[in-house]
Structure formats: structure tokens, C-alpha cells
Design a protein around this motif. Structure first.
Motif, mmCIF file in Angstrom:
data_model
loop_
_atom_site.group_PDB
_atom_site.id
_atom_site.type_symbol
_atom_site.label_atom_id
_atom_site.label_comp_id
_atom_site.label_asym_id
_atom_site.label_seq_id
_atom_site.Cartn_x
_atom_site.Cartn_y
_atom_site.Cartn_z
ATOM 1 N N PRO A 62 0.811 -1.228 0.000
ATOM 2 C CA PRO A 62 0.000 0.000 0.000
ATOM 3 C C PRO A 62 0.836 1.265 0.000
ATOM 4 N N SER A 63 0.248 2.301 -0.575
ATOM 5 C CA SER A 63 0.869 3.611 -0.558
ATOM 6 C C SER A 63 0.787 4.168 0.872
ATOM 7 N N ILE A 64 1.867 4.760 1.348
ATOM 8 C CA ILE A 64 1.881 5.277 2.731
ATOM 9 C C ILE A 64 1.707 6.796 2.681
ATOM 10 N N PRO A 65 0.632 7.327 3.283
ATOM 11 C CA PRO A 65 0.470 8.782 3.263
ATOM 12 C C PRO A 65 1.550 9.458 4.102
ATOM 13 N N ARG A 66 1.671 10.752 3.914
ATOM 14 C CA ARG A 66 2.729 11.512 4.578
ATOM 15 C C ARG A 66 2.110 12.614 5.433
ATOM 16 N N LEU A 67 2.708 12.852 6.584
ATOM 17 C CA LEU A 67 2.294 14.008 7.374
ATOM 18 C C LEU A 67 3.217 15.163 7.042
ATOM 19 N N VAL A 86 7.011 3.655 16.278
ATOM 20 C CA VAL A 86 7.857 4.490 15.413
ATOM 21 C C VAL A 86 9.050 3.661 14.932
ATOM 22 N N GLU A 87 9.106 3.472 13.608
ATOM 23 C CA GLU A 87 10.189 2.684 13.002
ATOM 24 C C GLU A 87 10.964 3.552 12.030
ATOM 25 N N GLU A 88 12.214 3.217 11.835
ATOM 26 C CA GLU A 88 12.980 3.982 10.839
ATOM 27 C C GLU A 88 12.460 3.686 9.433
ATOM 28 N N PHE A 93 14.830 0.244 -2.007
ATOM 29 C CA PHE A 93 13.631 0.043 -2.814
ATOM 30 C C PHE A 93 12.837 -1.150 -2.307
ATOM 31 N N ASN A 94 11.533 -1.013 -2.550
ATOM 32 C CA ASN A 94 10.551 -1.929 -1.987
ATOM 33 C C ASN A 94 10.484 -3.211 -2.817
ATOM 34 N N VAL A 95 10.562 -4.346 -2.118
ATOM 35 C CA VAL A 95 10.328 -5.620 -2.807
ATOM 36 C C VAL A 95 9.382 -6.473 -1.969
ATOM 37 N N THR A 107 9.000 -6.149 -7.650
ATOM 38 C CA THR A 107 9.240 -4.733 -7.348
ATOM 39 C C THR A 107 7.893 -4.075 -7.052
ATOM 40 N N ARG A 108 7.967 -2.810 -6.632
ATOM 41 C CA ARG A 108 6.728 -2.084 -6.283
ATOM 42 C C ARG A 108 5.740 -2.100 -7.441
ATOM 43 N N SER A 109 6.259 -1.941 -8.668
ATOM 44 C CA SER A 109 5.340 -1.887 -9.812
ATOM 45 C C SER A 109 5.018 -3.274 -10.360
ATOM 46 N N ALA A 140 9.995 -5.970 2.074
ATOM 47 C CA ALA A 140 11.346 -5.611 2.512
ATOM 48 C C ALA A 140 11.898 -4.474 1.669
ATOM 49 N N GLU A 141 12.910 -3.831 2.219
ATOM 50 C CA GLU A 141 13.635 -2.797 1.489
ATOM 51 C C GLU A 141 15.018 -3.369 1.175
ATOM 52 N N LEU A 142 15.428 -3.301 -0.078
ATOM 53 C CA LEU A 142 16.815 -3.661 -0.386
ATOM 54 C C LEU A 142 17.615 -2.364 -0.281
ATOM 55 N N VAL A 164 13.420 -6.301 6.552
ATOM 56 C CA VAL A 164 12.016 -6.687 6.417
ATOM 57 C C VAL A 164 11.163 -5.773 7.295
ATOM 58 N N PHE A 165 10.211 -5.046 6.663
ATOM 59 C CA PHE A 165 9.375 -4.122 7.448
ATOM 60 C C PHE A 165 7.908 -4.533 7.454
ATOM 61 N N GLY A 166 7.593 -5.677 6.829
ATOM 62 C CA GLY A 166 6.193 -6.104 6.858
ATOM 63 C C GLY A 166 6.064 -7.580 6.522
ATOM 64 N N GLN A 192 15.722 -6.015 10.375
ATOM 65 C CA GLN A 192 14.530 -5.158 10.302
ATOM 66 C C GLN A 192 14.935 -3.708 10.502
ATOM 67 N N PRO A 193 14.042 -2.767 10.132
ATOM 68 C CA PRO A 193 14.353 -1.369 10.433
ATOM 69 C C PRO A 193 14.368 -1.169 11.938
ATOM 70 N N ARG A 194 15.156 -0.195 12.373
ATOM 71 C CA ARG A 194 15.254 0.091 13.793
ATOM 72 C C ARG A 194 13.903 0.559 14.361
ATOM 73 N N MET A 225 5.378 5.744 10.982
ATOM 74 C CA MET A 225 4.619 5.490 12.212
ATOM 75 C C MET A 225 3.542 4.485 11.868
ATOM 76 N N LYS A 226 3.403 3.476 12.722
ATOM 77 C CA LYS A 226 2.442 2.405 12.430
ATOM 78 C C LYS A 226 1.565 2.160 13.644
ATOM 79 N N SER A 227 0.297 1.831 13.404
ATOM 80 C CA SER A 227 -0.512 1.371 14.533
ATOM 81 C C SER A 227 0.022 -0.011 14.883
ATOM 82 N N VAL A 234 1.819 5.964 8.463
ATOM 83 C CA VAL A 234 2.023 7.305 7.926
ATOM 84 C C VAL A 234 3.516 7.631 8.050
ATOM 85 N N LYS A 235 4.026 8.426 7.112
ATOM 86 C CA LYS A 235 5.483 8.667 7.121
ATOM 87 C C LYS A 235 5.801 10.140 7.348
ATOM 88 N N TYR A 236 7.049 10.362 7.755
ATOM 89 C CA TYR A 236 7.535 11.723 7.977
ATOM 90 C C TYR A 236 9.047 11.690 7.772
HETATM 91 P P1 ATP Z 1 3.976 5.813 -1.646
HETATM 92 O O1 ATP Z 1 4.083 5.047 -0.394
HETATM 93 O O2 ATP Z 1 3.082 6.994 -1.491
HETATM 94 O O3 ATP Z 1 3.604 4.958 -2.811
HETATM 95 P P2 ATP Z 1 6.719 6.028 -2.570
HETATM 96 O O4 ATP Z 1 6.604 4.814 -3.383
HETATM 97 O O5 ATP Z 1 7.356 7.233 -3.156
HETATM 98 O O6 ATP Z 1 5.348 6.509 -1.933
HETATM 99 P P3 ATP Z 1 8.211 6.309 -0.182
HETATM 100 O O7 ATP Z 1 7.858 7.748 -0.058
HETATM 101 O O8 ATP Z 1 9.632 5.954 -0.280
HETATM 102 O O9 ATP Z 1 7.483 5.552 -1.309
HETATM 103 O O10 ATP Z 1 7.598 5.619 1.141
HETATM 104 C C1 ATP Z 1 7.059 4.366 1.232
HETATM 105 C C2 ATP Z 1 8.105 3.245 1.156
HETATM 106 O O11 ATP Z 1 9.023 3.317 2.243
HETATM 107 C C3 ATP Z 1 7.524 1.850 1.293
HETATM 108 O O12 ATP Z 1 6.946 1.422 0.096
HETATM 109 C C4 ATP Z 1 8.761 1.036 1.664
HETATM 110 O O13 ATP Z 1 9.406 0.575 0.504
HETATM 111 C C5 ATP Z 1 9.681 2.045 2.313
HETATM 112 N N1 ATP Z 1 9.998 1.779 3.731
HETATM 113 C C6 ATP Z 1 11.235 1.930 4.264
HETATM 114 N N2 ATP Z 1 11.243 1.636 5.568
HETATM 115 C C7 ATP Z 1 9.973 1.281 5.890
HETATM 116 C C8 ATP Z 1 9.354 0.861 7.100
HETATM 117 N N3 ATP Z 1 10.000 0.786 8.247
HETATM 118 N N4 ATP Z 1 8.035 0.557 7.050
HETATM 119 C C9 ATP Z 1 7.332 0.657 5.898
HETATM 120 N N5 ATP Z 1 7.870 1.055 4.731
HETATM 121 C C10 ATP Z 1 9.181 1.362 4.716
#
Ligand code: ATP
Length: 375
Positions: A62-67, A86-88, A93-95, A107-109, A140-142, A164-166, A192-194, A225-227, A234-236
Motif C-alpha cells: 500500500p501507498s503510505i500517506p505523509r504528514l 515508530v520505526e525507521e 527500494f521496496n520488494v 518490485t513495487r510496480s 522488505a527494502e533492499l 524486512v518491514f512487513g 529489520q528497520p530500527r 509510524m504504524k498502529s 504514515v510517514k515523515y
Molecule cells: P507511496 O508510499 O506513497 O507509494 P513512494 O513509493 O514514493 O510513496 P516512499 O515515499 O519511499 O514511497 O515511502 C514508502 C516506502 O518506504 C515503502 O513502500 C517502503 O518501501 C519504504 N519503507 C522503508 N522503511 C519502511 C518501514 N520501516 N516501514 C514501511 N515502509 C518502509
């Protein structure tokens, strides 16, 4: 493919399979056909995949909204009774790693990346994990300086590594709770992320603010930030990240869209308004911001003037077969690549290459030769 059956399994928000499946693209990997949703549609995430021969669905991440402001942002985003974890947020890149008869990295796409697949099989104990959890997907993030898509340095990561973050249900996309996921990852030795801490919504902003200050000083990206259930995220991000991304975009000024640049400036403005109480701090930020825009752009112009190739530079390292497959995959995506070095180290092939930024190269050349610009 029985589209009606998949429509139901996917739980899309349309009753018409044709409405959904017109947005799926057919792709293949190693002789296997799979179908990919190339954009988020009808309640489904971009990169959602159907692998028909295995009767498998892999939901997109899922897309993560931003604050843009922490206060009152954090408290409004989460429900009062929730615990905020709160996780780092790591910059790689997302896989998604799923067992589709064999472990594959999407990959994400929604492309199967042959390189990431090979690296994940080597670095993670996927067989043991999927024996126990065949229906789950590892998100996971590579990260690290040597990947085909990003090149951010992390202390202790010389080449690349997974974080691995999920852990989610492959078909529904439902996440495990943060505590369960962290425990399972520990069992299988997945990094995992810190984790910076947990707090109720009314005090989480303070925890995030302190965390962001620490991460910013270390030049790192930010937090997610995750529930505790994992359902809400949500990210910041840090000032360092905003400036880094602007520098990245302006190092190839005609290859990155204006939206990319504008969104980073907006993040910066809201953060400055919330955090920079004194004038000196704001001036320092403005100075750094200007530098991250102008300096890389001037360097790009000078590089083109000197006849150098401009683009994103990457190094990849792996066995010969996976490197060959990676370059086939990148060429299939119509990228122009220039190989700068290709050598063997400890039985592995190491390739340094540039993804040539043709638009920036051509526009800069044109202006340097005296071409005019209509504005
Ligand atoms: P969107 O999430 O809106 O599609 P985006 O593809 O540009 O935006 P980012 O802004 O980089 O992505 O933020 C979301 C990505 O952050 C996640 O898809 C994931 O790959 C990455 N990420 C890194 N660390 C974490 C973490 N701890 N928890 C969740 N996602 C994380």
C-alpha cells in the motif's frame, strides 16, 4: 484466466471484471506468464500480481500517506486507543518476496526482478520461512550502496542487504501486527528497520520529533509510524532527506518531473514552519536548500560541457547468471545503460554502470550550444 473468480478474490470495488482487467498488463519471467496491475485501481494497489499457473495473487504494497506537520498530525491520524510504533524509514527500494512455486521478488510496480530474487534467495532463509508461512509475503527494502535502483550508504552494509518491514497475507494484503512481525523476523534472522519506541497518539509526536532530530543529524531518511496492528501507517522525513532528494533531482534537471521537486519543497516549508523557531535556523535551512538545488545542477552542466556521461550510477554484485538477467531486465525497460567497469571479485561479477539521463544530457547540450528556450 477466470476473471470473475479473480475479481471476487481480489475484493475490488467494481463488479465488472472488464473494468478492472483492462488495467492489467501481461508480463513473463523465466517462461512463466503473470498479470500485473500497473496503477492503483478499484481499491487495489499498484503492482498487484496474478500468477495464473500457480493460482496465486500477490497484493501490491500500500501507498503510505505523509504528514506535513507532526502536531496535530500524529494525533489526528491515529485513533485515540491505538498504540503508535515508530520505526525507521529506510531509503532503498521496496520488494515483495512471495513463494509462487519458488521464491520470487516483485518490485513495487510488479516486475519480477531477477537480481533481487537471486540476492534474496542467497541472503535470506526463505525456504524455512515459506515452509512455515506459505501464504505470507515478506515486504522488505533492499538497501545499500550496491543495488540496481538506489545507492544510499548505510553503516555496516558494504554492498546490499534486506530489511524486512512487513509480513502480510499474500492474497488479502492484511498485515501481521508489528510485534508478531518483529518476533517472526527474529526467528528467521531477518534484519529489520530500527524501532524507536511506542507511544499513545497524544505523545507520539514528541517521540517522532526527537527521533527525527537524531536521524537528521545522521543524514538518514525518516520514520514510518504504524498502529500496533499494522493497519494504519504514515510517514515523515528529515531535512537531510528533502535536501538529498532535491540534489538528486537537480543533478539531472530535465529528467525529474516538476511534481517531484515541488513536493519536496512543500515538505521542507511545513517542517521549517513547525520546527525552525529562530531566524538563524531558518536561514541555515534556506542556505542548505539553495545549495542542494543549485550546486548539482551546475555540476551537471559542467559535466556535459566536459563530455562526461550524466545519469544515475550504480554498482551491482552477484553471480554471473543473475547479473546477465538483470541487464536483460533493464534493457527490456528501454533504459540506456553505459557500463563503466565489469570485473570479478571473489568469484562474483561486479558491474559499475550508468543509467544515462538522455533528456538532461540532450537539453543541456542544446542550451550549451546556444539553443533558445521558450518560456
Ligand atoms: P507511496 O508510499 O506513497 O507509494 P513512494 O513509493 O514514493 O510513496 P516512499 O515515499 O519511499 O514511497 O515511502 C514508502 C516506502 O518506504 C515503502 O513502500 C517502503 O518501501 C519504504 N519503507 C522503508 N522503511 C519502511 C518501514 N520501516 N516501514 C514501511 N515502509 C518502509
Amino acid at each position: 484466466m477466470d476473471r470473475d473468480e479473480y475479481l471476487e478474490r481480489l475484493g475490488a470495488t467494481t463488479d465488472e471484471s472488464a473494468d478492472l482487467f483492462e488495467h492489467f498488463e501481461q508480463r513473463s519471467f523465466d517462461g512463466r506468464t503473470y498479470h500485473v496491475l500497473s496503477d492503483a485501481r478499484h481499491g487495489l494497489e499498484r503492482g498487484t500480481v496474478i500468477v495464473e499457473d500457480a493460482d496465486a495473487v500477490v497484493r501490491g504494497y500500500p501507498s503510505i500517506p505523509r504528514l506535513l506537520v507532526l502536531e496535530p498530525g500524529v494525533q489526528s491520524f491515529f485513533e485515540d486507543h491505538e498504540t503508535v510504533v515508530v520505526e525507521e524509514k529506510l531509503d532503498g527500494f521496496n520488494v515483495r518476496l512471495a513463494d509462487i512455486g519458488e521464491p520470487l521478488a516483485f518490485t513495487r510496480s510488479g516486475y519480477v526482478c531477477p537480481y533481487t530474487t537471486a540476492r534474496a534467495r542467497k541472503l535470506l532463509s526463505l525456504e524455512a520461512f515459506f515452509d512455515e508461512y506459505p501464504e505470507q509475503v515478506l515486504c522488505a527494502e533492499l538497501i545499500g550502496p550496491e543495488t540496481p535502483y538506489t545507492a544510499t550508504d548505510y553503516e555496516g552494509v558494504d554492498t546490499h542487504d534486506f530489511r524486512v518491514f512487513g509480513v502480510r497475507d499474500r492474497e488479502s494484503g492484511d498485515p501481521l501486527s508489528v510485534a508478531d512481525r518483529r518476533a517472526i523476523c527474529e526467528t528467521y534472522d531477518f534484519n529489520q528497520p530500527r524501532l524507536f519506541g511506542r507511544a499513545p497518539p497524544e505523545s507520539a509526536a514528541e517521540l517522532v520529533r526527537d527521533t527525527i532530530a537524531e536521524l537528521d543529524a545522521a543524514g538518514r531518511e525518516g520514520v514510518v509510524m504504524k498502529s500496533e496492528t499494522g493497519d494504519a501507517m504514515v510517514k515523515y522525513t528529515t531535512e537531510a532527506q528533502h535536501h538529498g532528494e532535491l540534489a538528486y533531482a537537480f543533478s539531472l534537471p530535465f529528467d525529474h518531473g516538476r511534481d517531484f521537486v515541488f513536493s519536496r519543497l512543500i515538505r521542507e516549508a511545513f517542517q521549517a514552519a513547525e520546527f525552525d523557531e529562530d531566524e538563524d535556523r531558518l536561514q541555515a535551512r534556506a542556505h542548505d536548500l539553495g545549495e542542494s538545488i543549485l550546486v548539482p545542477m551546475v555540476e551537471a552542466i559542467q559535466d556535459v560541457d566536459d563530455g562526461e556521461t550524466i545519469g544515475h550510477r550504480h554498482t551491482v554484485r552477484g553471480d554471473v547468471g543473475s547479473i546477465d538477467a538483470l541487464f536483460d531486465h533493464l534493457h527490456d525497460q528501454s533504459m540506456t545503460l553505459e557500463i563503466e567497469a565489469d570485473r570479478r571479485e571473489d568469484g562474483q561479477r561486479v558491474v559499475e554502470f550508468v543509467k544515462v539521463a538522455e533528456s538532461s544530457r540532450d537539453r543541456i547540450t542544446y542550451y550549451l550550444e546556444g539553443g533558445t528556450r521558450t518560456e
